[in-house]
Design a protein around this motif. Structure first.
Motif: not given
Length: 212
Positions: A205-211
């Motif tokens: 489980a983790l938060e989505n993120y942008l490169n």
């Protein structure tokens, strides 16, 4: 958050299902509240055994638990490589995609739905295991957030935020995996992935993120 408080929140209806997407994936907190670039597409990869991938010629490495960040790409034909698997996908302007490795060795491209709700967080469950269908359960609230997420599919639910919750993945009422506490934030997206086979399962489980 205590059991009584969590149950009260859910009983009051603050667990709201905004949408269920058989091909739904990830919103990114870095994208919330910002105008979507109509000339860009975003792609990420999901493979519980991987820590690197190549997307549109860019090497993406050292990402967490097999879930890469979204990568900004030009719309059109995009070449991807995930281990020995390669694919060319057609990306449309302003859309988000996830290229995932399934339990049977096949791959699947999901078209992701990004939402922007100032009072909620979006939680996505991806069943990449060999289980035919699983439920996403909040034990503290004795509530089922998502039901019957089929093998190889994904569903999403909007939850009132901020909240700190743990989740259980169940098959037929039996828990097969559990997450730790997830700190849900407003206008953010969180990925929960179930992988594994033959009784050996893993959940992340983790938060989505942008490169960046």
């Amino acid at each position: 958050m205590g059991r009584a408080r969590a149950f009260g929140i859910f009983a009051a209806g603050t667990l709201l299902v905004a949408s269920i997407h058989s091909a739904g994936l990830a919103q990114d907190s870095g994208l919330y509240g910002k105008p979507m670039d109509p000339n860009s597409s975003f792609i990420r990869v999901l493979d519980a055994t991987a820590s690197s991938a190549i997307i549109a010629g860019a090497s993406i490495e050292h990402f967490s638990d097999g879930v890469s960040p979204y990568v900004n790409v030009k719309p059109g034909e995009v070449e991807m490589s995930l281990g020995a698997k390669t694919a060319t996908v057609t990306a449309e302007p302003g859309k988000y995609y996830t290229y995932a490795a399934l339990a049977d060795g096949q791959t699947k491209l999901y078209t992701d739905a990004v939402k922007d709700d100032p009072s909620k967080a979006q939680v996505y469950l991806y069943n990449l295991s060999d289980l035919k269908a699983v439920d996403l359960v909040v034990p503290a609230a004795k509530a089922t957030a998502l039901k019957a997420v089929a093998q190889g599919d994904a569903q999403s639910v909007s939850l009132r935020a901020p909240l700190s919750l743990s989740f259980a993945i169940q098959e037929g009422g039996k828990t097969v995996a559990e997450t730790g506490k997830v700190d849900l934030k407003r206008r953010s997206g969180f990925t929960i992935v179930l992988s594994g086979s033959a009784g050996k399962y893993r959940v992340i489980a983790l938060e989505n993120y942008l490169n960046q």
